[in-house]
Every structure is written in C-alpha cells, then in structure tokens.
Design a protein around this motif. Structure first.
Motif, PDB file in Angstrom:
ATOM      1  N   PHE A  35       0.986  -1.122   0.022  1.00 16.48           N
ATOM      2  CA  PHE A  35      -0.088   0.152   0.115  1.00 16.48           C
ATOM      3  C   PHE A  35       0.990   1.366  -0.227  1.00 16.48           C
ATOM      4  N   TRP A  36       0.443   2.227  -0.447  1.00 18.28           N
ATOM      5  CA  TRP A  36       0.727   3.673  -0.180  1.00 18.28           C
ATOM      6  C   TRP A  36      -0.194   4.253   0.424  1.00 18.28           C
ATOM      7  N   TYR A  37       0.175   4.898   1.560  1.00 17.84           N
ATOM      8  CA  TYR A  37      -0.866   6.033   2.159  1.00 17.84           C
ATOM      9  C   TYR A  37      -0.238   7.277   2.282  1.00 17.84           C
ATOM     10  N   LYS A  38      -1.198   7.996   2.308  1.00 22.61           N
ATOM     11  CA  LYS A  38      -0.766   9.683   2.395  1.00 22.61           C
ATOM     12  C   LYS A  38      -1.473  10.052   3.787  1.00 22.61           C
ATOM     13  N   GLN A  39      -0.573  10.955   4.414  1.00 23.64           N
ATOM     14  CA  GLN A  39      -0.872  11.624   5.561  1.00 23.64           C
ATOM     15  C   GLN A  39      -0.766  12.916   5.383  1.00 23.64           C
ATOM     16  N   PRO A  40      -1.802  13.821   5.212  1.00 22.33           N
ATOM     17  CA  PRO A  40      -1.656  15.380   4.986  1.00 22.33           C
ATOM     18  C   PRO A  40      -1.069  15.810   6.589  1.00 22.33           C
ATOM     19  N   PRO A  41      -1.080  17.132   6.596  1.00 19.30           N
ATOM     20  CA  PRO A  41      -0.856  17.862   7.727  1.00 19.30           C
ATOM     21  C   PRO A  41      -1.932  17.377   8.865  1.00 19.30           C
ATOM     22  N   SER A  42      -3.283  17.359   8.293  1.00 17.13           N
ATOM     23  CA  SER A  42      -4.400  17.356   9.148  1.00 17.13           C
ATOM     24  C   SER A  42      -4.346  16.069  10.004  1.00 17.13           C
ATOM     25  N   GLN A  44      -4.875  12.704   9.061  1.00 17.24           N
ATOM     26  CA  GLN A  44      -5.729  11.496   8.807  1.00 17.24           C
ATOM     27  C   GLN A  44      -4.939  10.671   7.713  1.00 17.24           C
ATOM     28  N   MET A  45      -5.012   9.106   7.836  1.00 19.22           N
ATOM     29  CA  MET A  45      -4.145   8.699   7.034  1.00 19.22           C
ATOM     30  C   MET A  45      -5.012   8.120   5.694  1.00 19.22           C
ATOM     31  N   ILE A  46      -4.596   8.284   4.528  1.00 21.35           N
ATOM     32  CA  ILE A  46      -5.776   7.999   3.450  1.00 21.35           C
ATOM     33  C   ILE A  46      -4.928   7.087   2.799  1.00 21.35           C
ATOM     34  N   LEU A  47      -5.509   6.108   2.227  1.00 21.32           N
ATOM     35  CA  LEU A  47      -5.208   4.969   1.122  1.00 21.32           C
ATOM     36  C   LEU A  47      -4.950   5.769  -0.187  1.00 21.32           C
ATOM     37  N   VAL A  48      -3.840   5.746  -0.837  1.00 19.60           N
ATOM     38  CA  VAL A  48      -3.567   6.237  -2.226  1.00 19.60           C
ATOM     39  C   VAL A  48      -3.980   5.159  -3.257  1.00 19.60           C
ATOM     40  N   ILE A  49      -3.283   4.040  -2.988  1.00 18.48           N
ATOM     41  CA  ILE A  49      -3.138   2.911  -3.748  1.00 18.48           C
ATOM     42  C   ILE A  49      -2.731   1.782  -3.117  1.00 18.48           C
ATOM     43  N   ARG A  50      -3.259   0.569  -3.592  1.00 19.82           N
ATOM     44  CA  ARG A  50      -2.846  -0.735  -3.001  1.00 19.82           C
ATOM     45  C   ARG A  50      -2.439  -1.830  -4.293  1.00 19.82           C
TER      46      ARG A  50
END
Lengths: 119, 114
Positions: A35-42, A44-50
C-alpha cells in the motif's frame, strides 16, 4: 521479519510535474499486499493505492501509479501532474494476509517520505 | 457513512498517570488495530482486535493494553505513563475478512506526557 524501507526522507516537485517515491521491502512470503498511504498535515491517513503481490499488472488510480517489481522487492509510487494538495507524508506499507491466519490489521510501514509541492 | 472516530483528539498527562483512548470503527467493520506514531520510531503496530479478541500484538510493554466491545468499539489503555509514550495514537478499522486488506484510519489522539 518483514521490513519496509523508504530511502527518501524528503522529496519536492513542481506543480504539474511528475515525481516518484521509492520503497523497497523484505519478505519471504509470496502472497502479500502493498500500500501507499498519504498523511496530510491534518494527520488522517488516507489510502492512495494498493497492489496485490499475485497481480503482475501495476495498479493505477487516476494520477497515481505504481511500479511493482516483485523479484526486486520494489514498490515505487509515481504521481503525475502533481497538485498542491498532494503535499503530505507518504508511507509505503506491507501486509501479509496469511500471518497467523487472522491478522487483518497489522501493517508494516516504512519511515515515510515528506513530499513538498512547489507552485 | 461515518469514518473512524477517535477520542479524545488531544490530551496532556503527567508521568505515572494512566490514559484511556477510544476508537469507534466504521459501521460494519469488525477489526480494529492500533498504531503508535512518533518522529523517531515512525509507525509501530500496537495490537489488533477482532470480535472482542486480541488477534495480534506488537512489541510493546505490558503497560499498553486494549480491549474491544461487542459493538466493535475499542479502547486502549496506557498505565504508568512515561515521557517516551508521547505520541500520536492511530486507530484503524477494517472489515476483518480476507479481502484486499484496506485499513481506514482515524485522525488520531495526540498524547503529551509531561
């Protein structure tokens, strides 16, 4: 034990350009998920792609695509047409669905890459 | 559909105290896992619960514990807090079946130990 390595602590890209984030992993398993997860300054970890390891075809989600090299144990993320909203910490993660037969929630993460997008 | 909800979002404790963090998973999700995020150690797996049973545990001392209730809500507890416990604690939920394995994360609880 499985390990995930992200060798780029920080990366930067100009808006509308393309950037590639690197990830390597180590495992003796043949069946696993990446997986690639994205964590913006806010935060919350969001899934980008798997990517499922048994699939040879590289996963693609809009502007995000991966280059999955199973033999080399490499899993890089390419972001095309970068946008200001792509600025975040990106984590590469590994999961073995067969670990203990019931381990659904254990992800092994890399150290992360901070992506800066310049206007 | 509501996402993963963690409470409290921020809290400050002193050494020796104990803390309880709460996590409500996405409706229908039966697996809840917890992670500790620090600048030095990154994201580390704490434990995972499914159907009220701990299924997996990371390499953390016994001061870290958790539980899951029949409605899949989960709590984690840290006793005898140490300065090094200061971290962002993330909860994640998933369906809990052998699917593609996507985890959905909450916004986290930021714990500061003074």
């Amino acid at each position: 034990a499985q390990t995930v390595t992200q060798s780029q602590p920080e990366m930067s890209v100009q808006e509308a350009e393309t950037v590639t984030l690197s990830c390597t992993y180590d495992t003796s398993e043949s069946d696993y998920y990446l997986f690639w997860y994205k964590q913006p300054p806010s935060r919350q970890m969001i899934l980008v792609i798997r990517q499922e390891a048994y699939k040879q075809q590289n996963a693609t989600e809009n502007r995000f695509s991966v280059n999955f090299q199973k033999a080399a144990k490499s899993f890089s993320l390419k972001i095309s047409d970068s946008q200001l909203g792509d600025a975040a910490m990106y984590f590469c993660a590994y999961r073995n669905p067969n670990a203990g037969g019931t381990s659904y929630g254990k992800l092994t993460f890399g150290q992360g890459t901070i992506l800066t997008v310049h206007p | 559909k509501a996402g993963v909800t963690q409470t409290p979002r921020y809290l400050i404790k002193t050494r020796g105290q104990q803390v309880t963090l709460s996590c409500s998973p996405i409706s229908g999700h039966r697996s809840v896992s917890w992670y500790q995020q620090t600048p030095g150690q990154g994201l580390q797996f704490l434990f995972e619960y499914f159907s009220e049973t701990q299924r997996n545990k990371g390499n953390f001392p016994g001061r870290f514990s958790g539980r899951q209730f029949s409605n899949s809500r989960s709590e984690m507890n840290v006793s005898t807090l140490e300065l090094g416990d200061s971290a962002l604690y993330l909860c994640a939920s998933s369906l809990g079946v052998r699917t593609s394995g996507e985890l959905f994360f909450g916004e986290g609880s930021r714990l500061t130990v003074l």
